[in-house]
Design a protein around this motif. Sequence first.
Motif, PDB file in Angstrom:
ATOM      1  N   ASN A 161       0.870  -1.256  -0.166  1.00 20.73           N
ATOM      2  CA  ASN A 161       0.195   0.069   0.001  1.00 20.73           C
ATOM      3  C   ASN A 161       0.902   1.310  -0.017  1.00 20.73           C
ATOM      4  OD1 ASN A 161      -2.163   1.612   0.321  1.00 20.73           O
ATOM      5  ND2 ASN A 161      -2.730   1.305   2.248  1.00 20.73           N
ATOM      6  N   GLY A 162       1.833   1.281  -0.883  1.00 21.67           N
ATOM      7  CA  GLY A 162       2.384   2.667  -1.222  1.00 21.67           C
ATOM      8  C   GLY A 162       3.769   2.627  -0.443  1.00 21.67           C
ATOM      9  N   GLN A 163       3.995   1.526  -0.021  1.00 18.11           N
ATOM     10  CA  GLN A 163       5.428   1.342   0.888  1.00 18.11           C
ATOM     11  C   GLN A 163       6.638   1.526  -0.126  1.00 18.11           C
ATOM     12  OE1 GLN A 163       3.105  -0.886   1.132  1.00 18.11           O
ATOM     13  NE2 GLN A 163       2.696  -1.523   3.383  1.00 18.11           N
ATOM     14  N   ASP A 164       7.644   1.873   0.281  1.00 20.00           N
ATOM     15  CA  ASP A 164       8.848   1.956  -0.268  1.00 20.00           C
ATOM     16  C   ASP A 164       9.611   0.564  -0.587  1.00 20.00           C
ATOM     17  OD1 ASP A 164      11.290   2.426  -1.843  1.00 20.00           O
ATOM     18  OD2 ASP A 164      12.136   3.159   0.064  1.00 20.00           O
ATOM     19  N   LEU A 165       9.096  -0.048  -2.109  1.00 15.28           N
ATOM     20  CA  LEU A 165       9.795  -1.247  -2.186  1.00 15.28           C
ATOM     21  C   LEU A 165      11.235  -1.482  -2.582  1.00 15.28           C
ATOM     22  CD1 LEU A 165       6.339  -2.668  -3.943  1.00 15.28           C
ATOM     23  CD2 LEU A 165       7.160  -2.875  -1.378  1.00 15.28           C
ATOM     24  N   ASN A 166      11.937  -0.346  -2.939  1.00 13.23           N
ATOM     25  CA  ASN A 166      13.056  -0.458  -3.552  1.00 13.23           C
ATOM     26  C   ASN A 166      14.337  -0.978  -2.906  1.00 13.23           C
ATOM     27  OD1 ASN A 166      12.420   1.091  -5.662  1.00 13.23           O
ATOM     28  ND2 ASN A 166      12.297   3.050  -4.579  1.00 13.23           N
ATOM     29  N   LYS A 221      20.293  -7.250   6.897  1.00 10.19           N
ATOM     30  CA  LYS A 221      19.558  -6.126   7.573  1.00 10.19           C
ATOM     31  C   LYS A 221      18.812  -4.867   6.696  1.00 10.19           C
ATOM     32  CE  LYS A 221      22.811  -5.790  11.610  1.00 10.19           C
ATOM     33  NZ  LYS A 221      23.776  -6.697  11.041  1.00 10.19           N
ATOM     34  N   PRO A 222      18.007  -5.523   5.898  1.00  8.87           N
ATOM     35  CA  PRO A 222      16.926  -4.786   5.224  1.00  8.87           C
ATOM     36  C   PRO A 222      15.988  -4.056   6.069  1.00  8.87           C
ATOM     37  CG  PRO A 222      16.367  -7.200   4.875  1.00  8.87           C
ATOM     38  CD  PRO A 222      17.338  -6.935   5.926  1.00  8.87           C
ATOM     39  N   ASP A 223      15.463  -2.893   5.608  1.00 15.70           N
ATOM     40  CA  ASP A 223      14.486  -2.345   6.330  1.00 15.70           C
ATOM     41  C   ASP A 223      13.083  -2.894   6.265  1.00 15.70           C
ATOM     42  OD1 ASP A 223      16.014  -0.283   7.262  1.00 15.70           O
ATOM     43  OD2 ASP A 223      15.498   0.978   5.480  1.00 15.70           O
ATOM     44  N   SER A 224      12.934  -3.624   5.078  1.00 18.06           N
ATOM     45  CA  SER A 224      11.660  -4.391   4.865  1.00 18.06           C
ATOM     46  C   SER A 224      11.764  -5.442   4.069  1.00 18.06           C
ATOM     47  CB  SER A 224      10.738  -3.324   4.498  1.00 18.06           C
ATOM     48  OG  SER A 224      11.153  -2.913   3.141  1.00 18.06           O
ATOM     49  N   LEU A 225      11.015  -6.374   4.058  1.00 22.50           N
ATOM     50  CA  LEU A 225      10.814  -7.590   3.069  1.00 22.50           C
ATOM     51  C   LEU A 225       9.706  -7.725   1.820  1.00 22.50           C
ATOM     52  CD1 LEU A 225      10.964 -10.135   5.923  1.00 22.50           C
ATOM     53  CD2 LEU A 225      12.962  -9.130   4.745  1.00 22.50           C
ATOM     54  N   LEU A 226      10.109  -7.823   0.773  1.00 22.74           N
ATOM     55  CA  LEU A 226       8.865  -8.186  -0.274  1.00 22.74           C
ATOM     56  C   LEU A 226       8.445  -9.408  -0.366  1.00 22.74           C
ATOM     57  CD1 LEU A 226       7.276  -6.548  -2.458  1.00 22.74           C
ATOM     58  CD2 LEU A 226       9.315  -6.820  -3.725  1.00 22.74           C
ATOM     59  N   ILE A 227       7.389  -9.632  -0.100  1.00 22.32           N
ATOM     60  CA  ILE A 227       6.975 -11.058  -0.106  1.00 22.32           C
ATOM     61  C   ILE A 227       6.314 -11.429  -1.438  1.00 22.32           C
ATOM     62  CG2 ILE A 227       5.364 -12.753   1.030  1.00 22.32           C
ATOM     63  CD1 ILE A 227       7.424 -11.235   2.924  1.00 22.32           C
ATOM     64  N   ASN A 238       5.681 -12.901  -8.323  1.00 22.88           N
ATOM     65  CA  ASN A 238       4.656 -11.675  -8.209  1.00 22.88           C
ATOM     66  C   ASN A 238       4.641 -11.352  -6.946  1.00 22.88           C
ATOM     67  OD1 ASN A 238       3.976 -12.159 -10.910  1.00 22.88           O
ATOM     68  ND2 ASN A 238       2.895 -13.743 -10.202  1.00 22.88           N
ATOM     69  N   ASN A 239       4.543  -9.750  -6.608  1.00 23.08           N
ATOM     70  CA  ASN A 239       4.817  -9.233  -5.278  1.00 23.08           C
ATOM     71  C   ASN A 239       3.344  -9.559  -4.567  1.00 23.08           C
ATOM     72  OD1 ASN A 239       7.226  -8.618  -6.005  1.00 23.08           O
ATOM     73  ND2 ASN A 239       6.656  -6.338  -6.513  1.00 23.08           N
ATOM     74  N   VAL A 240       3.252 -10.106  -3.648  1.00 19.77           N
ATOM     75  CA  VAL A 240       1.735 -10.216  -2.972  1.00 19.77           C
ATOM     76  C   VAL A 240       1.728  -9.606  -1.578  1.00 19.77           C
ATOM     77  CG1 VAL A 240       1.368 -12.423  -4.154  1.00 19.77           C
ATOM     78  CG2 VAL A 240       2.722 -12.430  -1.892  1.00 19.77           C
ATOM     79  N   GLY A 241       3.012  -8.940  -0.922  1.00 15.52           N
ATOM     80  CA  GLY A 241       2.643  -8.333   0.197  1.00 15.52           C
ATOM     81  C   GLY A 241       4.043  -7.869   0.770  1.00 15.52           C
ATOM     82  N   PHE A 242       3.978  -7.170   1.846  1.00  9.77           N
ATOM     83  CA  PHE A 242       5.087  -6.328   2.320  1.00  9.77           C
ATOM     84  C   PHE A 242       5.259  -6.698   3.578  1.00  9.77           C
ATOM     85  CE2 PHE A 242       6.399  -2.446   4.495  1.00  9.77           C
ATOM     86  CZ  PHE A 242       7.387  -2.177   3.736  1.00  9.77           C
ATOM     87  N   LEU A 243       6.637  -6.723   4.358  1.00 12.95           N
ATOM     88  CA  LEU A 243       6.554  -6.816   5.744  1.00 12.95           C
ATOM     89  C   LEU A 243       7.801  -5.967   6.354  1.00 12.95           C
ATOM     90  CD1 LEU A 243       6.166  -8.401   8.468  1.00 12.95           C
ATOM     91  CD2 LEU A 243       7.633 -10.135   7.482  1.00 12.95           C
ATOM     92  N   SER A 244       7.695  -5.241   7.274  1.00  8.79           N
ATOM     93  CA  SER A 244       8.717  -4.437   7.887  1.00  8.79           C
ATOM     94  C   SER A 244       9.629  -5.243   8.755  1.00  8.79           C
ATOM     95  CB  SER A 244       8.114  -3.307   8.313  1.00  8.79           C
ATOM     96  OG  SER A 244       7.520  -3.390   9.580  1.00  8.79           O
ATOM     97  N   SER A 245      10.849  -4.951   8.894  1.00  3.93           N
ATOM     98  CA  SER A 245      11.681  -5.760   9.743  1.00  3.93           C
ATOM     99  C   SER A 245      11.360  -5.511  11.275  1.00  3.93           C
ATOM    100  CB  SER A 245      13.160  -5.394   9.568  1.00  3.93           C
ATOM    101  OG  SER A 245      13.502  -5.767   8.355  1.00  3.93           O
ATOM    102  N   LYS A 246      10.791  -4.331  11.430  1.00  2.31           N
ATOM    103  CA  LYS A 246      10.307  -3.947  12.797  1.00  2.31           C
ATOM    104  C   LYS A 246       9.187  -4.895  13.279  1.00  2.31           C
ATOM    105  CE  LYS A 246       8.835   0.136  15.061  1.00  2.31           C
ATOM    106  NZ  LYS A 246       8.373   1.269  14.712  1.00  2.31           N
ATOM    107  N   LYS A 247       8.401  -5.185  12.286  1.00  2.00           N
ATOM    108  CA  LYS A 247       7.032  -6.085  12.605  1.00  2.00           C
ATOM    109  C   LYS A 247       7.506  -7.466  12.872  1.00  2.00           C
ATOM    110  CE  LYS A 247       2.612  -7.321  11.180  1.00  2.00           C
ATOM    111  NZ  LYS A 247       1.654  -7.804  10.232  1.00  2.00           N
ATOM    112  N   LEU A 248       8.743  -7.762  11.839  1.00  2.00           N
ATOM    113  CA  LEU A 248       8.975  -9.291  12.197  1.00  2.00           C
ATOM    114  C   LEU A 248       9.655  -9.452  13.264  1.00  2.00           C
ATOM    115  CD1 LEU A 248       9.890 -12.134  10.875  1.00  2.00           C
ATOM    116  CD2 LEU A 248      11.827 -10.743   9.933  1.00  2.00           C
ATOM    117  N   ALA A 249      10.356  -8.380  13.902  1.00  2.00           N
ATOM    118  CA  ALA A 249      11.335  -8.526  15.523  1.00  2.00           C
ATOM    119  C   ALA A 249       9.958  -8.388  16.391  1.00  2.00           C
ATOM    120  CB  ALA A 249      12.092  -7.460  15.368  1.00  2.00           C
ATOM    121  N   GLU A 250       8.975  -7.637  16.218  1.00  2.00           N
ATOM    122  CA  GLU A 250       7.872  -7.689  17.398  1.00  2.00           C
ATOM    123  C   GLU A 250       7.200  -9.167  17.559  1.00  2.00           C
ATOM    124  OE1 GLU A 250       6.231  -5.220  18.987  1.00  2.00           O
ATOM    125  OE2 GLU A 250       7.951  -4.202  18.664  1.00  2.00           O
TER     126      GLU A 250
END
Lengths: 295, 340
Positions: free
Chosen positions: B285-290, B312-318, B324-336
């Motif tokens: 939803n508009g996150q930075d996927l780069n 140590k990426p900031d986020s993961l592209l699922i 095909n890109n199906v989702g997004f996961l921030s490393s912060k949420k993963l750690a939580e």
Amino acid sequence: MDFLTKFPEMPNKEFREMKKGIDASYKDFAREWGDLIDAMFDPLLKMLVFFEKTLVATPWPIFMIVLLGLTYWGSRSIKLVIGTFLAFVFIGYFRMWDETMSTIAIILTSVIMSVAIGLPTGIAMSRSDRTQKIVTPILDIMQTMPPFVYLIPIVMLMGIGKIPGLIAVVIYAIPPLIRLTNLGIREVDQEALEAADAFGATKRQKLFQVQLPLALPTIFAGINQTIMMALAMVIIASMIGVKGLGQPVLQSIYNQYFTKGVLYGLAIVIVAIVFDRVSQSYGQRIQKHRSGKLV
Amino acid sequence: MSDAKIQIKNLYKIFGKNPKTAMEYVKEGVGKDELLEKHNHVLGLKDINLDIPERSIQVVMGLSGSGKSTLIRHINRLIEPTAGSVTIDGDEVLKMNEEDLRSFRRSKTAMVFQRFALLPHKTVLQNTIFGLHIQKIDDETAKKSALRWIDRVGLSGYEDKYPQHLSGGMQQRVGLARALTNDGDILLMDEAFSALDPLIRKDMQDILLELQDELHKTVVFITHDLDEALKIGDRIAILKDGIMDQEGIPAEILLNPQTKYVKDFVEDVNRARVIKAKHIMDQINGQDLNNAMPINQDEFIDRFIDKVIAEKPDSLLIQDKDKNNVGFLSSKKLAEILKR
């Protein structure tokens, strides 16, 4: 104070009348139906006579070979075969062969009859608690009533002879077979029955493929008991005309023939031990793969 | 979900003399202990609703006395319910007459038992053939099919042995082969591996998963072991005292336990081994996927966590298996999620 010292019992006259009445009506019944009942048991008599004649007519070496063969087949034990051989040599040498054959014939017939009646009865008992409730007290009576007592009506009805003797033996010997058939089937593992149900077995398939095979060792213990009890009855049965090892024993009691009594007594013991050991070791052998419980 | 293979609705089971009356008490809220103490009836199941989708493994988990074995026996009607309905492929099992029920059991279901329930007087082959034998299928056909499954569960060479000559694990393989030979769509497994020791149990679980990969049966699997439930269940239902506490996919149950009972149950589980990327991803939803690190959606966390720690990426592209890109996961949420 007559009331306290003497039990308020039935007056003598009425009591006598009652006994007479019952006796008379039973005698009428016996006269009316005795022949018919005799005729009904005719096939059984033929079977018994056939066994007896065959056994007596069989040359002793052939009988010995068959017996030892059966002993080995049943028990797979050479020791038992040798023991059986010596036992029957004793019987033959001391001139008791023919009587022993007669006794084996009646044991054979009564065991066949006991299984034919007892197995279905035991199965029926295992299937319904109500049947069990009805049959159990009857078995209790059969096992506790002194045999002499039920010999009276049997003899009144059918006279003295082989068939009344056979019936008396069966009444005495059948209860353990019925009880153990019932018990064996009821003890079959619940999960095995569930498995049969889950795979869609009919009642019949469940009975023949699961319940009876799993109950077989227990049923066989019942048959063993039946054989033993039938042997125990041969002396009493000889009082109403069953030929065999019982009659000489009875004679010896009346005439105080000590040696004769002991010899024939020993012969009964020998037959009992041989039958017991062979049937027990056969029972154990069939248990090898099919111990009643699930593994 | 109306396309469920097995649909259980408002199922009640109460053991005792007057189950109907006792059921009214249960509906008024009387619990298991009180029902036993005051009314002398045993609560088996209370208002169970469960849709079991086709071609998946539904685990029913609970401690002893929770009613899980009672529940599975309602599916092939080894137990009659006090009230409720069980439909399979749209057919009401509880309305079948004796004949229909028998043919339903023969053609659609097969069952594996906790204590194996093999027939001790029959050989491995004869036991395996049992289901077909009862259906009077000719010996040649039945034997062929049985031998195939005996081979498939790894018992070739033991066909003529008797069950008591086999170890527990091997006996249960016979149980499994017997069920598979029956070839129903539905496989009911009542604590099938609970009586086995841990190593052999793991073996059997692997065999089951391997077989399921190719057979796609509808499996209902009862267990009291959470690890086992998480390992083989596509969905898990948790029963307690005859009541269904929670039902869902394993990750859902781990991440959102609905009751204290479930929470206590899942507390000590290593989440990384059970949760897949797709279970915890957010919508794109508009996150930075780069700079996001691409991860397959079906990877378990413990399979990609090392990579995440190293780079140590900031986020993961699922992504799905076709990238095909199906989702997004921030490393912060993963750690939580791992911290909780």
